[in-house]
Design a protein around this motif. Structure first.
Motif, PDB file in Angstrom:
ATOM      1  N   VAL A   1       0.859  -1.187   0.000  1.00 23.11           N
ATOM      2  CA  VAL A   1       0.000   0.000   0.000  1.00 23.11           C
ATOM      3  C   VAL A   1       0.896   1.238   0.000  1.00 23.11           C
ATOM      4  CG1 VAL A   1      -1.797   1.308   1.176  1.00 23.11           C
ATOM      5  CG2 VAL A   1      -1.817  -1.194   1.290  1.00 23.11           C
ATOM      6  N   HIS A   2       0.615   2.168  -0.906  1.00 24.34           N
ATOM      7  CA  HIS A   2       1.348   3.436  -0.963  1.00 24.34           C
ATOM      8  C   HIS A   2       0.348   4.578  -0.811  1.00 24.34           C
ATOM      9  CE1 HIS A   2       4.977   1.386  -2.192  1.00 24.34           C
ATOM     10  NE2 HIS A   2       4.366   0.856  -3.227  1.00 24.34           N
ATOM     11  N   ILE A   3       0.512   5.382   0.210  1.00 20.19           N
ATOM     12  CA  ILE A   3      -0.337   6.550   0.417  1.00 20.19           C
ATOM     13  C   ILE A   3       0.376   7.776  -0.137  1.00 20.19           C
ATOM     14  CG2 ILE A   3      -1.400   8.057   2.150  1.00 20.19           C
ATOM     15  CD1 ILE A   3      -1.875   5.572   3.863  1.00 20.19           C
ATOM     16  N   ASN A   4      -0.318   8.479  -1.022  1.00 19.22           N
ATOM     17  CA  ASN A   4       0.194   9.631  -1.761  1.00 19.22           C
ATOM     18  C   ASN A   4       1.371   9.267  -2.673  1.00 19.22           C
ATOM     19  OD1 ASN A   4      -1.687  11.643  -1.141  1.00 19.22           O
ATOM     20  ND2 ASN A   4      -0.802  11.903   0.896  1.00 19.22           N
ATOM     21  N   GLU A   5       1.292   8.039  -3.203  1.00 18.18           N
ATOM     22  CA  GLU A   5       2.161   7.583  -4.285  1.00 18.18           C
ATOM     23  C   GLU A   5       1.332   6.687  -5.192  1.00 18.18           C
ATOM     24  OE1 GLU A   5       6.133   6.102  -3.404  1.00 18.18           O
ATOM     25  OE2 GLU A   5       5.835   6.641  -1.313  1.00 18.18           O
ATOM     26  N   GLN A   6       1.794   6.529  -6.431  1.00 16.68           N
ATOM     27  CA  GLN A   6       1.133   5.586  -7.325  1.00 16.68           C
ATOM     28  C   GLN A   6       1.565   4.159  -6.965  1.00 16.68           C
ATOM     29  OE1 GLN A   6       3.348   4.054  -9.769  1.00 16.68           O
ATOM     30  NE2 GLN A   6       4.899   5.145  -8.586  1.00 16.68           N
ATOM     31  N   THR A   7       1.199   3.189  -7.783  1.00 16.44           N
ATOM     32  CA  THR A   7       1.299   1.783  -7.360  1.00 16.44           C
ATOM     33  C   THR A   7       2.636   1.122  -7.668  1.00 16.44           C
ATOM     34  OG1 THR A   7       0.287   1.140  -9.485  1.00 16.44           O
ATOM     35  CG2 THR A   7      -1.187   1.408  -7.590  1.00 16.44           C
ATOM     36  N   VAL A   8       3.499   1.750  -8.462  1.00 15.49           N
ATOM     37  CA  VAL A   8       4.740   1.102  -8.907  1.00 15.49           C
ATOM     38  C   VAL A   8       5.905   1.581  -8.051  1.00 15.49           C
ATOM     39  CG1 VAL A   8       6.316   0.709 -10.837  1.00 15.49           C
ATOM     40  CG2 VAL A   8       3.860   0.951 -11.271  1.00 15.49           C
ATOM     41  N   SER A   9       6.431   0.695  -7.216  1.00 16.89           N
ATOM     42  CA  SER A   9       7.586   1.046  -6.391  1.00 16.89           C
ATOM     43  C   SER A   9       8.196  -0.230  -5.838  1.00 16.89           C
ATOM     44  CB  SER A   9       7.168   1.975  -5.241  1.00 16.89           C
ATOM     45  OG  SER A   9       8.299   2.424  -4.513  1.00 16.89           O
ATOM     46  N   ASP A  10       9.500  -0.211  -5.648  1.00 15.47           N
ATOM     47  CA  ASP A  10      10.203  -1.390  -5.124  1.00 15.47           C
ATOM     48  C   ASP A  10      11.541  -0.944  -4.560  1.00 15.47           C
ATOM     49  OD1 ASP A  10      10.852  -3.990  -4.527  1.00 15.47           O
ATOM     50  OD2 ASP A  10      11.395  -4.550  -6.571  1.00 15.47           O
ATOM     51  N   GLU A  11      11.956  -1.540  -3.463  1.00 15.02           N
ATOM     52  CA  GLU A  11      13.281  -1.312  -2.905  1.00 15.02           C
ATOM     53  C   GLU A  11      13.844  -2.646  -2.438  1.00 15.02           C
ATOM     54  OE1 GLU A  11      13.734   1.774  -0.032  1.00 15.02           O
ATOM     55  OE2 GLU A  11      12.471   3.192  -1.123  1.00 15.02           O
ATOM     56  N   ALA A  12      15.150  -2.797  -2.540  1.00 15.24           N
ATOM     57  CA  ALA A  12      15.784  -4.084  -2.249  1.00 15.24           C
ATOM     58  C   ALA A  12      15.587  -4.533  -0.812  1.00 15.24           C
ATOM     59  CB  ALA A  12      17.279  -4.007  -2.574  1.00 15.24           C
ATOM     60  N   ASN A  13      15.415  -3.586   0.120  1.00 15.03           N
ATOM     61  CA  ASN A  13      15.299  -3.952   1.536  1.00 15.03           C
ATOM     62  C   ASN A  13      13.857  -4.005   2.017  1.00 15.03           C
ATOM     63  OD1 ASN A  13      14.958  -1.151   1.339  1.00 15.03           O
ATOM     64  ND2 ASN A  13      15.517  -0.859   3.472  1.00 15.03           N
ATOM     65  N   ALA A  14      12.885  -3.853   1.101  1.00 15.66           N
ATOM     66  CA  ALA A  14      11.483  -3.817   1.493  1.00 15.66           C
ATOM     67  C   ALA A  14      10.784  -5.124   1.125  1.00 15.66           C
ATOM     68  CB  ALA A  14      10.778  -2.647   0.806  1.00 15.66           C
ATOM     69  N   PRO A  15       9.912  -5.639   1.994  1.00 16.40           N
ATOM     70  CA  PRO A  15       9.192  -6.874   1.651  1.00 16.40           C
ATOM     71  C   PRO A  15       8.270  -6.649   0.470  1.00 16.40           C
ATOM     72  CG  PRO A  15       8.292  -5.883   3.655  1.00 16.40           C
ATOM     73  CD  PRO A  15       9.533  -5.121   3.320  1.00 16.40           C
ATOM     74  N   PHE A  16       8.211  -7.633  -0.418  1.00 13.74           N
ATOM     75  CA  PHE A  16       7.457  -7.484  -1.661  1.00 13.74           C
ATOM     76  C   PHE A  16       6.660  -8.757  -1.925  1.00 13.74           C
ATOM     77  CE2 PHE A  16       6.527  -7.654  -6.100  1.00 13.74           C
ATOM     78  CZ  PHE A  16       6.393  -6.347  -6.510  1.00 13.74           C
ATOM     79  N   GLY A  17       5.386  -8.608  -2.234  1.00 15.74           N
ATOM     80  CA  GLY A  17       4.556  -9.754  -2.580  1.00 15.74           C
ATOM     81  C   GLY A  17       3.094  -9.410  -2.453  1.00 15.74           C
ATOM     82  N   GLY A  18       2.247 -10.255  -3.031  1.00 13.18           N
ATOM     83  CA  GLY A  18       0.824  -9.996  -3.036  1.00 13.18           C
ATOM     84  C   GLY A  18       0.027 -11.074  -2.352  1.00 13.18           C
ATOM     85  N   VAL A  19      -1.281 -10.830  -2.270  1.00 12.66           N
ATOM     86  CA  VAL A  19      -2.207 -11.784  -1.667  1.00 12.66           C
ATOM     87  C   VAL A  19      -3.219 -12.216  -2.715  1.00 12.66           C
ATOM     88  CG1 VAL A  19      -1.892 -10.784   0.622  1.00 12.66           C
ATOM     89  CG2 VAL A  19      -3.739  -9.935  -0.831  1.00 12.66           C
ATOM     90  N   ALA A  20      -3.990 -13.249  -2.368  1.00 11.75           N
ATOM     91  CA  ALA A  20      -5.026 -13.793  -3.252  1.00 11.75           C
ATOM     92  C   ALA A  20      -4.401 -14.199  -4.589  1.00 11.75           C
ATOM     93  CB  ALA A  20      -6.168 -12.791  -3.419  1.00 11.75           C
ATOM     94  N   ALA A  21      -4.972 -13.770  -5.714  1.00 10.19           N
ATOM     95  CA  ALA A  21      -4.461 -14.185  -7.023  1.00 10.19           C
ATOM     96  C   ALA A  21      -3.152 -13.503  -7.393  1.00 10.19           C
ATOM     97  CB  ALA A  21      -5.502 -13.914  -8.112  1.00 10.19           C
ATOM     98  N   SER A  22      -2.649 -12.621  -6.540  1.00  6.46           N
ATOM     99  CA  SER A  22      -1.367 -11.964  -6.797  1.00  6.46           C
ATOM    100  C   SER A  22      -0.189 -12.702  -6.192  1.00  6.46           C
ATOM    101  CB  SER A  22      -1.386 -10.519  -6.276  1.00  6.46           C
ATOM    102  OG  SER A  22      -2.227  -9.718  -7.066  1.00  6.46           O
ATOM    103  N   GLY A  23      -0.434 -13.824  -5.497  1.00  2.00           N
ATOM    104  CA  GLY A  23       0.698 -14.600  -5.027  1.00  2.00           C
ATOM    105  C   GLY A  23       0.568 -15.088  -3.610  1.00  2.00           C
ATOM    106  N   THR A  24       1.666 -15.620  -3.127  1.00  2.00           N
ATOM    107  CA  THR A  24       1.684 -16.286  -1.827  1.00  2.00           C
ATOM    108  C   THR A  24       2.327 -15.434  -0.741  1.00  2.00           C
ATOM    109  OG1 THR A  24       3.701 -17.433  -2.557  1.00  2.00           O
ATOM    110  CG2 THR A  24       1.617 -18.615  -2.777  1.00  2.00           C
ATOM    111  N   GLY A  25       2.213 -14.108  -0.856  1.00  3.43           N
ATOM    112  CA  GLY A  25       2.695 -13.226   0.196  1.00  3.43           C
ATOM    113  C   GLY A  25       4.083 -12.682  -0.074  1.00  3.43           C
TER     114      GLY A  25
END
Length: 485
Positions: free
Chosen positions: A431-455
């Motif tokens: 979730v990004h508040i006051n940012e759009q949806t595309v963002s990633d950093e090497a030290n940040a946890p990344f993954g989705g729920v439901a049909a977007s993946g296993t966390g």
């Protein structure tokens, strides 16, 4: 000789060194021009099985290396990405259709992934547990052994290295299967960097290929963990195959991500964020803004501002011009994007911008008057398309945002108090508040729920250690215990 000199890898796979495969070859083709850029080797199933066996042998010695030794290899790899950035970025531009800024981001992130991973060998690898018996009791993390990494075409370097680097750092060997369309920037580049960084032979194997090779890197007996990034449909098949062979599978899958523009949000900033979220890398990102939910007080002006941006974003060959969007990856992807756009317009949506293409260059597209049952809203498009829908209340926005099967990334623009309420109510791995949806950093946890993946299975020490190690219970007594038998 350059890092990616074609004489090194042309027509070959990497199995303890660059060798001729038994599965033939495949042309590397530029989506921008259709020109052939080179030829990569294609592995057979037998090649994969040999690579897996050899990786399991090499892994034992690699895991016994001191933490300092493994960390040094990862740090050198990070330095090599920076040293050879210009050459690798050019391959990303030519092979993946990346604009220059996106290619630079991939290489920069690859270096950071290696630097972050270099800290893993010295990270605490267990804990002391209380015990009711007279003994020491420990939980400790051990390498899983062989990890298979299957990566897609859209960010081929980032989506390979984010699994390869931590898996290696934690003492594992890796079988890497990149997408056949980006086998150089997503495969050859990684092998060459780690080769130059001093990674021992056999610890990283490159097996290019199609579906048969993908199935083999999951089912190979020595493989214990599979890290897959790709579509939800393909991920379901990988998960099923992994479960059949009792493999742990980490699945980072598709997304149909919502950007919610709350009442009172700055219109110009919101439209800029929305344009970036939908049109960056031609919309070929799992985190792409696939749905724009805009409060009815801003809706018409937002559509007009977004369409204006779409009209003025230059589209073309990123190798020869300063453009904002390059080509889609291939004709199949272009036809799917175009079909979704025209099906949605036929169902009643308004084409506010775009909807046309030349060769593989699809113009940035804005769709207004969209309904939730139309294709452009309900499906992951993976193209530069921005469907916009108006909402009357925050409760309605929450209900609509929750109304798809995906849960990868969510952007919320405007009042932070209302945004916090939305963030708590919409299931999403990011979730990004006051940012759009595309963002990633090497030290940040990344993954989705439901049909977007296993966390969250990527990014940060906790996620990486969980993904690429096994937890072992170990007890120690000062002398042999006595038993009643």
């Amino acid at each position: 000789m350059t890092l990616l000199d074609a004489e090194t890898w042309q027509g070959k796979i990497y199995l303890d060194g660059w060798i001729s495969p038994t599965g033939g070859t495949r042309a590397v083709v530029s989506p921008s021009t259709g020109a052939e850029l080179g030829v990569v080797g294609v592995a057979s199933v037998d090649d994969v099985l040999r690579a897996s066996t050899r990786a399991a042998e090499a892994q034992k010695d690699w895991a016994r290396r001191t933490p300092e030794d493994r960390a040094a290899v990862l740090r050198r790899a990070g330095d090599l990405w920076n040293m050879h950035a210009a050459e690798i970025e050019l391959w990303s531009v030519r092979e993946a259709g990346s604009i220059a800024a996106k290619a630079a981001l991939e290489v920069h992130t690859a270096a950071n992934e290696c630097y972050e991973a270099a800290a893993l060998p010295t990270h605490p690898s267990g804990s002391v547990l209380p015990s009711n018996d007279e003994r020491w009791s420990f939980a400790r993390q051990r390498p899983v052994g062989v990890v298979s990494v299957i990566a897609p075409f859209n960010f081929p370097l980032i989506l390979s290295i984010r699994s390869v680097a931590p898996a290696l750092a934690l003492g594992n060997a890796v079988l890497l299967k990149p997408d056949p369309r980006t086998a150089v920037s997503g495969g050859v580049a990684l092998v060459r960097v780690f080769e130059e960084a001093g990674l021992p032979a056999g610890v990283l194997q490159l097996v290019n290929g199609g579906v048969d090779v993908g199935e083999a890197v999951v089912s190979a007996p020595e493989v214990r963990v599979v890290s897959f990034t790709g579509s939800t449909a393909a991920g379901r098949k990988v998960g099923e195959l992994g479960a059949r062979h009792l493999k742990r599978t980490h699945l980072e899958l598709g997304g149909n991500n919502a950007l919610i523009v709350l009442p009172g949000a700055d219109l110009a900033l919101a439209a800029s964020a929305g344009a970036f979220g939908s049109f960056m890398h031609q919309g070929q990102i799992c985190m792409t803004t696939g749905r724009h939910l805009v409060h009815e007080s801003l809706h018409d002006d937002y559509v007009a501002a977004l369409a204006e941006k779409a009209h003025h974003l230059p589209v073309g060959d990123p190798e020869t011009g300063q453009v904002a969007l390059g080509p889609l990856i291939d004709a199949g992807q272009l036809q799917r994007v175009d079909a979704i756009v025209h099906d949605t317009v036929a169902a009643g949506a308004t084409l506010a911008a775009g909807g046309s293409y030349t060769d593989l260059y699809y113009s940035p597209t804005v769709l207004a008057d969209v309904h939730t049952d139309q294709r452009a809203w309900a499906e992951e498009i993976f193209g530069p398309v921005a469907p916009v829908l108006a909402f009357a209340s925050v409760d309605e926005a929450i209900e609509v945002a929750r109304g798809v099967e995906y849960g990868l990334s969510l952007g919320i623009l405007g009042d932070v108090g209302a945004a916090m309420r939305v963030a708590d109510a919409v299931p999403s791995g990011i979730v990004h508040i006051n940012e759009q949806t595309v963002s990633d950093e090497a030290n940040a946890p990344f993954g989705g729920v439901a049909a977007s993946g296993t966390g969250s299975r990527f990014g940060g020490a906790a996620a990486n250690i969980d993904a690429f190690t096994e937890t072992q219970w170990l007890t120690v007594r000062p002398e042999i215990a006595t038993y009643p038998f």
